[in-house]
Design an enzyme around this catalytic site. Sequence first.
Site, PDB file in Angstrom:
ATOM      1  N   THR A   1       0.712  -1.160   0.020  1.00 39.65           N
ATOM      2  CA  THR A   1       0.017  -0.022  -0.159  1.00 39.65           C
ATOM      3  C   THR A   1       0.934   1.109  -0.134  1.00 39.65           C
ATOM      4  O   THR A   1       0.683   2.102  -0.842  1.00 39.65           O
ATOM      5  CB  THR A   1      -0.903   0.028   1.342  1.00 39.65           C
ATOM      6  OG1 THR A   1      -1.609  -1.289   1.374  1.00 39.65           O
ATOM      7  CG2 THR A   1      -1.830   1.204   1.390  1.00 39.65           C
TER       8      THR A   1
ATOM      9  N   ARG B   1       6.061 -11.983  -8.549  1.00 43.33           N
ATOM     10  CA  ARG B   1       5.333 -12.387  -9.287  1.00 43.33           C
ATOM     11  C   ARG B   1       3.838 -11.862  -9.038  1.00 43.33           C
ATOM     12  O   ARG B   1       3.082 -12.013  -9.891  1.00 43.33           O
ATOM     13  CB  ARG B   1       5.179 -13.886  -9.733  1.00 43.33           C
ATOM     14  CG  ARG B   1       6.355 -14.270 -10.572  1.00 43.33           C
ATOM     15  CD  ARG B   1       6.474 -15.741 -10.106  1.00 43.33           C
ATOM     16  NE  ARG B   1       6.721 -15.990  -8.690  1.00 43.33           N
ATOM     17  CZ  ARG B   1       6.789 -17.363  -8.073  1.00 43.33           C
ATOM     18  NH1 ARG B   1       6.757 -18.258  -8.688  1.00 43.33           N
ATOM     19  NH2 ARG B   1       6.958 -17.280  -6.959  1.00 43.33           N
TER      20      ARG B   1
ATOM     21  N   GLY C   1      -0.296   9.179  10.059  1.00 44.47           N
ATOM     22  CA  GLY C   1      -0.202   9.329   8.435  1.00 44.47           C
ATOM     23  C   GLY C   1       0.033  10.657   7.836  1.00 44.47           C
ATOM     24  O   GLY C   1       1.167  11.034   7.965  1.00 44.47           O
TER      25      GLY C   1
ATOM     26  N   GLY D   1      -6.855  -0.063   2.393  1.00 41.28           N
ATOM     27  CA  GLY D   1      -5.322  -0.183   3.049  1.00 41.28           C
ATOM     28  C   GLY D   1      -4.826   0.703   4.176  1.00 41.28           C
ATOM     29  O   GLY D   1      -3.897   0.845   4.336  1.00 41.28           O
TER      30      GLY D   1
ATOM     31  N   LYS E   1       2.591   4.359  18.166  1.00 40.83           N
ATOM     32  CA  LYS E   1       2.702   5.669  17.920  1.00 40.83           C
ATOM     33  C   LYS E   1       2.657   6.943  19.216  1.00 40.83           C
ATOM     34  O   LYS E   1       3.520   7.603  19.204  1.00 40.83           O
ATOM     35  CB  LYS E   1       1.458   6.030  16.996  1.00 40.83           C
ATOM     36  CG  LYS E   1       1.410   5.326  15.889  1.00 40.83           C
ATOM     37  CD  LYS E   1      -0.190   5.504  15.147  1.00 40.83           C
ATOM     38  CE  LYS E   1       0.006   4.815  13.773  1.00 40.83           C
ATOM     39  NZ  LYS E   1      -1.344   4.915  13.357  1.00 40.83           N
TER      40      LYS E   1
ATOM     41  N   GLY F   1      -3.702   5.107   5.004  1.00 46.35           N
ATOM     42  CA  GLY F   1      -4.170   4.989   3.447  1.00 46.35           C
ATOM     43  C   GLY F   1      -3.017   5.350   2.715  1.00 46.35           C
ATOM     44  O   GLY F   1      -1.924   5.951   3.007  1.00 46.35           O
TER      45      GLY F   1
HETATM   46  P1  NAP Z   1       1.622  -3.965   2.775  1.00 46.42           P
HETATM   47  O1  NAP Z   1       0.492  -3.603   1.885  1.00 46.42           O
HETATM   48  O2  NAP Z   1       1.439  -5.309   3.535  1.00 46.42           O
HETATM   49  O3  NAP Z   1       3.136  -3.835   2.145  1.00 46.42           O
HETATM   50  C1  NAP Z   1       4.218  -4.400   2.867  1.00 46.42           C
HETATM   51  C2  NAP Z   1       5.572  -4.877   1.834  1.00 46.42           C
HETATM   52  O4  NAP Z   1       6.508  -5.440   2.068  1.00 46.42           O
HETATM   53  C3  NAP Z   1       4.728  -5.677   0.576  1.00 46.42           C
HETATM   54  O5  NAP Z   1       5.102  -5.268  -0.661  1.00 46.42           O
HETATM   55  C4  NAP Z   1       5.555  -7.011   0.666  1.00 46.42           C
HETATM   56  O6  NAP Z   1       5.521  -7.652  -0.518  1.00 46.42           O
HETATM   57  C5  NAP Z   1       6.668  -6.383   1.330  1.00 46.42           C
HETATM   58  N1  NAP Z   1       7.408  -7.487   2.127  1.00 46.42           N
HETATM   59  C6  NAP Z   1       7.131  -7.934   3.207  1.00 46.42           C
HETATM   60  N2  NAP Z   1       8.108  -8.733   3.883  1.00 46.42           N
HETATM   61  C7  NAP Z   1       8.886  -8.761   2.991  1.00 46.42           C
HETATM   62  C8  NAP Z   1      10.139  -9.197   2.825  1.00 46.42           C
HETATM   63  N3  NAP Z   1      10.544 -10.254   3.721  1.00 46.42           N
HETATM   64  N4  NAP Z   1      11.126  -9.088   2.048  1.00 46.42           N
HETATM   65  C9  NAP Z   1      10.822  -8.267   1.047  1.00 46.42           C
HETATM   66  N5  NAP Z   1       9.549  -7.587   1.121  1.00 46.42           N
HETATM   67  C10 NAP Z   1       8.864  -7.647   1.887  1.00 46.42           C
HETATM   68  O7  NAP Z   1       1.888  -2.994   4.183  1.00 46.42           O
HETATM   69  P2  NAP Z   1       2.037  -1.250   3.993  1.00 46.42           P
HETATM   70  O8  NAP Z   1       0.361  -0.978   4.282  1.00 46.42           O
HETATM   71  O9  NAP Z   1       2.299  -0.602   2.875  1.00 46.42           O
HETATM   72  O10 NAP Z   1       2.536  -0.983   5.349  1.00 46.42           O
HETATM   73  C11 NAP Z   1       3.947  -0.811   5.295  1.00 46.42           C
HETATM   74  C12 NAP Z   1       4.452  -0.239   6.355  1.00 46.42           C
HETATM   75  O11 NAP Z   1       4.109   1.121   6.571  1.00 46.42           O
HETATM   76  C13 NAP Z   1       4.235  -0.925   7.908  1.00 46.42           C
HETATM   77  O12 NAP Z   1       5.439  -0.645   8.714  1.00 46.42           O
HETATM   78  C14 NAP Z   1       2.945   0.103   8.096  1.00 46.42           C
HETATM   79  O13 NAP Z   1       2.723  -0.144   9.502  1.00 46.42           O
HETATM   80  C15 NAP Z   1       3.394   1.268   7.890  1.00 46.42           C
HETATM   81  N6  NAP Z   1       2.182   2.290   7.577  1.00 46.42           N
HETATM   82  C16 NAP Z   1       1.130   1.806   6.898  1.00 46.42           C
HETATM   83  C17 NAP Z   1       0.083   2.925   6.516  1.00 46.42           C
HETATM   84  C18 NAP Z   1      -0.989   2.290   6.029  1.00 46.42           C
HETATM   85  O14 NAP Z   1      -2.172   3.265   6.021  1.00 46.42           O
HETATM   86  N7  NAP Z   1      -1.247   1.279   5.227  1.00 46.42           N
HETATM   87  C19 NAP Z   1       0.036   4.242   7.202  1.00 46.42           C
HETATM   88  C20 NAP Z   1       1.450   4.454   7.875  1.00 46.42           C
HETATM   89  C21 NAP Z   1       2.207   3.574   8.307  1.00 46.42           C
HETATM   90  P3  NAP Z   1       4.662  -8.455  -1.408  1.00 46.42           P
HETATM   91  O15 NAP Z   1       3.867  -7.153  -1.893  1.00 46.42           O
HETATM   92  O16 NAP Z   1       5.192  -9.216  -2.245  1.00 46.42           O
HETATM   93  O17 NAP Z   1       3.750  -9.309  -0.305  1.00 46.42           O
HETATM   94  N1  HSE Z   2      -2.945   0.845  10.792  1.00 47.47           N
HETATM   95  C1  HSE Z   2      -2.645   2.105  10.736  1.00 47.47           C
HETATM   96  C2  HSE Z   2      -4.091   2.727  11.336  1.00 47.47           C
HETATM   97  C3  HSE Z   2      -2.106   2.591   9.451  1.00 47.47           C
HETATM   98  O1  HSE Z   2      -5.129   2.262  10.951  1.00 47.47           O
HETATM   99  O2  HSE Z   2      -4.064   4.011  11.591  1.00 47.47           O
HETATM  100  C4  HSE Z   2      -1.540   4.114   9.754  1.00 47.47           C
HETATM  101  O3  HSE Z   2      -0.717   4.233  10.651  1.00 47.47           O
END
Ligand code: NAP
Ligand code: HSE
Length: 450
Positions: free
Chosen positions: A23, A58, A144, A197, A215, A314
């Site tokens: 995401t 892939r 965020g 997401g 946080k 998001g």
């Molecule tokens: P996500 O959609 O699950 O994406 C994780 C990515 O990391 C995927 O591309 C996954 O590969 C890759 N990955 C996981 N393990 C791996 C490994 N061992 N080697 C190589 N690649 C690996 O997670 P996300 O929502 O983007 O969140 C990423 C980070 O941002 C997290 O720390 C989360 O807490 C933080 N965050 C998220 C948000 C949000 O709103 N989503 C907001 C603030 C912070 P694949 O795609 O191949 O599975």
């Molecule tokens: N899962 C987290 C949330 C993503 O819902 O706030 C942003 O840090």
Amino acid sequence: MPSNTGSLVPRRTIGIGLVGFGTVGQGVWKHLEAQRADLNARLGIDLDLVRVAVRDARKPRAMSVEAARMTEDPFSVVDDPRVHIVCELMGGTEVAREVTLRALRAGKVVVSANKALIAEHGEEIFRLVREHGGRFFFEASVAGGIPIIKAIREGLVANRFDLICGIINGTTNYILSRMEKEKLPYETILADARRLGYVEADESLDLDGVDAFHKAGILAYLAHGKWVDAEHALVQGIRKVTLEDIGRARDFGYRIKLLAVIRRDFRSGWLTVGVYPALLPLDKLLARVDGAFNGITLVGDVVGAQTFVGRGAGQDATASAVIGDIVDALIALRDGGTKGLSAADLDFLDRLGEGVRMAEMHEIIGKFYLRLTLADRAGVLADVYRVFAEESLSIARVVQYEHEGKGTGTVTLSTYETSELVMERVLAKLRALNTVLEEPLLLRIFTPET
Ligand code: NAP
Ligand code: HSE
């Protein structure tokens, strides 16, 4: 004709590697690609998106990256000499920790959105920053798209904060808001949050309050120089909050929000950090922060109360914060200087944390709300009142709901101010009554300044 003298200066190519392309990673790539020419022109550099690491190359993705730039080996991104800035956007605390530490040891700049990693391994990460003179940027880890870390470290640097409170988990706020407005089942809303997401790969982090605690821990460290572990904090999620509870809170003039509260008493030196579902008066700004939005109120001794509201989760909101950090990292690499937490900042935070102790339960004062399921018999309320009288705790309001015809009745009540210690004693005595049929639901009542 040369456009300006800057065009005669050799431009430096700065390489970025993304570890994680889910995401957040895809959002960062999308917006960096779109803004690359403008950023290059503004910063006088050439930005190169060198490599991307994923778990499964892939897997179909919304954003396509040429195969030659993709790898399933996250360490190959860190080790690539063309990569100067490593963006850790994979999540988790094991491989992500290795990636981060290896990049810092190699003197690279790390940009991270990983609040779990920072909350659990912040001390180790910042020690390496000090030892290797590296840089670590983490704006996207809290709230965020709201630049709350910059606010604390830069814009509000003149202040000491006796209160930082707010909604810092988008998923749970989205669930509670839609439960109230649309009366939809929890699972249906959670499925939508996943699709959008917002939700962590391990969704219990969101639902059990742990993500918000991570946080809050980061904010507490930045404001007070102390890392707080979960053993010394109250951390509760939203799983016990029902649609009926949301309606009953409304009957009292409140809305239920998952709130993070960081309180500091500068005279006695105590600090308390908690995350819990709380009742907020309906007319307060934080009570009106809905959906995946976050809202944070900082109460500074110089500026007073400031509230920041914006998208807290998001793809685009988070990418916005990550790109803000990338630009700071680019400037740091271009010019040197002190962008990001420097060794001197870390020394300052160490000194700040020296006099801090965790608050005792008798020092944490607040108002409470209780939902009790009582036997449907005459005199049961008298037992409840007796418990409150024994602990000299005044009840502010009681609502007795019509009995459900199952031999039980629901009573909700709110208290005047008391300590967590007294409230715990009351709760223990209520649990011991044979007329209290279920575990009481205890929620905190919180009145924010704005
Ligand atoms: P996500 O959609 O699950 O994406 C994780 C990515 O990391 C995927 O591309 C996954 O590969 C890759 N990955 C996981 N393990 C791996 C490994 N061992 N080697 C190589 N690649 C690996 O997670 P996300 O929502 O983007 O969140 C990423 C980070 O941002 C997290 O720390 C989360 O807490 C933080 N965050 C998220 C948000 C949000 O709103 N989503 C907001 C603030 C912070 P694949 O795609 O191949 O599975
Ligand atoms: N899962 C987290 C949330 C993503 O819902 O706030 C942003 O840090």
